[in-house]
Design a protein around this motif. Structure first.
Motif, mmCIF file in Angstrom:
data_model
loop_
_atom_site.group_PDB
_atom_site.id
_atom_site.type_symbol
_atom_site.label_atom_id
_atom_site.label_comp_id
_atom_site.label_asym_id
_atom_site.label_seq_id
_atom_site.Cartn_x
_atom_site.Cartn_y
_atom_site.Cartn_z
ATOM 1 N N PRO A 1 0.818 -1.217 0.000
ATOM 2 C CA PRO A 1 0.000 0.000 0.000
ATOM 3 C C PRO A 1 0.857 1.275 0.000
ATOM 4 C CG PRO A 1 -0.978 -1.600 1.450
ATOM 5 C CD PRO A 1 0.364 -2.168 1.020
ATOM 6 N N THR A 2 1.975 1.257 0.717
ATOM 7 C CA THR A 2 2.862 2.432 0.738
ATOM 8 C C THR A 2 3.382 2.756 -0.653
ATOM 9 O OG1 THR A 2 3.508 1.982 3.017
ATOM 10 C CG2 THR A 2 4.979 3.387 1.730
ATOM 11 N N LYS A 3 3.801 1.740 -1.386
ATOM 12 C CA LYS A 3 4.310 1.941 -2.755
ATOM 13 C C LYS A 3 3.202 2.454 -3.662
ATOM 14 C CE LYS A 3 6.943 1.068 -6.512
ATOM 15 N NZ LYS A 3 6.450 1.995 -7.517
ATOM 16 N N ILE A 4 2.028 1.862 -3.550
ATOM 17 C CA ILE A 4 0.909 2.292 -4.395
ATOM 18 C C ILE A 4 0.523 3.732 -4.072
ATOM 19 C CG2 ILE A 4 -1.502 1.862 -5.023
ATOM 20 C CD1 ILE A 4 -0.958 -1.131 -4.314
ATOM 21 N N CYS A 5 0.471 4.072 -2.786
ATOM 22 C CA CYS A 5 0.118 5.447 -2.391
ATOM 23 C C CYS A 5 1.179 6.445 -2.859
ATOM 24 C CB CYS A 5 -0.070 5.528 -0.877
ATOM 25 S SG CYS A 5 -1.552 4.655 -0.307
ATOM 26 N N THR A 6 2.428 6.028 -2.867
ATOM 27 C CA THR A 6 3.495 6.890 -3.387
ATOM 28 C C THR A 6 3.306 7.088 -4.892
ATOM 29 O OG1 THR A 6 5.013 6.142 -1.670
ATOM 30 C CG2 THR A 6 6.000 7.168 -3.612
ATOM 31 N N ASP A 7 2.978 6.017 -5.601
ATOM 32 C CA ASP A 7 2.727 6.121 -7.046
ATOM 33 C C ASP A 7 1.521 7.004 -7.346
ATOM 34 O OD1 ASP A 7 4.894 4.458 -7.455
ATOM 35 O OD2 ASP A 7 3.682 2.670 -7.869
ATOM 36 N N LEU A 8 0.543 7.003 -6.435
ATOM 37 C CA LEU A 8 -0.637 7.866 -6.589
ATOM 38 C C LEU A 8 -0.340 9.316 -6.216
ATOM 39 C CD1 LEU A 8 -3.385 5.578 -5.006
ATOM 40 C CD2 LEU A 8 -3.271 6.300 -7.397
ATOM 41 N N LYS A 9 0.844 9.536 -5.674
ATOM 42 C CA LYS A 9 1.294 10.849 -5.195
ATOM 43 C C LYS A 9 0.504 11.319 -3.978
ATOM 44 C CE LYS A 9 3.295 12.150 -9.600
ATOM 45 N NZ LYS A 9 3.414 10.777 -9.949
ATOM 46 N N ALA A 10 -0.046 10.351 -3.238
ATOM 47 C CA ALA A 10 -0.696 10.669 -1.970
ATOM 48 C C ALA A 10 0.354 10.723 -0.868
ATOM 49 C CB ALA A 10 -1.750 9.623 -1.637
ATOM 50 N N CYS A 11 1.455 10.031 -1.071
ATOM 51 C CA CYS A 11 2.561 10.008 -0.105
ATOM 52 C C CYS A 11 3.827 10.515 -0.783
ATOM 53 C CB CYS A 11 2.816 8.587 0.407
ATOM 54 S SG CYS A 11 1.452 7.881 1.343
ATOM 55 N N PRO A 12 4.671 11.187 -0.029
ATOM 56 C CA PRO A 12 5.934 11.663 -0.614
ATOM 57 C C PRO A 12 6.886 10.500 -0.849
ATOM 58 C CG PRO A 12 5.867 12.124 1.727
ATOM 59 C CD PRO A 12 4.518 11.569 1.358
ATOM 60 N N VAL A 13 7.781 10.694 -1.777
ATOM 61 C CA VAL A 13 8.801 9.693 -2.059
ATOM 62 C C VAL A 13 9.874 9.797 -0.984
ATOM 63 C CG1 VAL A 13 10.573 8.945 -3.699
ATOM 64 C CG2 VAL A 13 8.385 9.842 -4.529
ATOM 65 N N THR A 14 10.207 8.671 -0.380
ATOM 66 C CA THR A 14 11.329 8.652 0.552
ATOM 67 C C THR A 14 12.475 7.972 -0.161
ATOM 68 O OG1 THR A 14 10.564 6.578 1.508
ATOM 69 C CG2 THR A 14 9.907 8.588 2.636
ATOM 70 N N ASP A 15 13.646 8.455 0.084
ATOM 71 C CA ASP A 15 14.800 7.874 -0.602
ATOM 72 C C ASP A 15 15.973 7.725 0.348
ATOM 73 O OD1 ASP A 15 15.763 10.449 -0.296
ATOM 74 O OD2 ASP A 15 15.383 11.010 -2.361
#
Length: 125
Positions: A96-110
């Protein structure tokens, strides 16, 4: 003085990475959007189990936002933004974290952020 030099070096490196890898998109969600997305998709992930058909995923996506009444509109906005991306994410065993990041609901962490945190912690010692 050493601490100032270290922080300056970190800022220079951060600037380099920001310009090298592109600007952060203005449509990246905040903490609430990220939490709502991860909660809803985590619930869906739990409910679908191994049955990752498009129909089953859509069935639970339709119900997910009902669980978060206070953030219902936020949830619907996120979920409806790209249903095919969500379905593909689950079918590809993404979190879910990856999908939410792809949806741009969550920021990308690197890794750079993690490196920066460790560097800052070390400077305080």
């Amino acid at each position: 003085n050493t601490m100032k030099a270290t922080l300056l070096a970190i800022l220079v490196i951060a600037s380099f990475f920001a310009f090298s890898f592109g600007e952060i998109k203005s449509n990246v969600g905040g903490v609430i959007e990220c939490e709502v997305c991860e909660f809803a998709l985590g619930w869906v992930e739990n409910k679908i189990g191994e049955n990752k058909t498009e129909a089953n995923i859509e069935n639970f996506l339709d119900k997910a936002c009902d669980l978060i009444r206070i953030f219902y509109n936020t949830c619907v906005t996120i979920i409806k933004a790209d249903v095919p991306l969500i379905i593909a994410g689950f079918q590809n065993n993404e979190t879910p974290t990856k999908i939410c990041t792809d949806l741009k609901a969550c920021p990308v962490t690197d890794q750079f952020t993690i490196c920066l945190l460790y560097t800052s912690d070390a400077a305080d010692d």
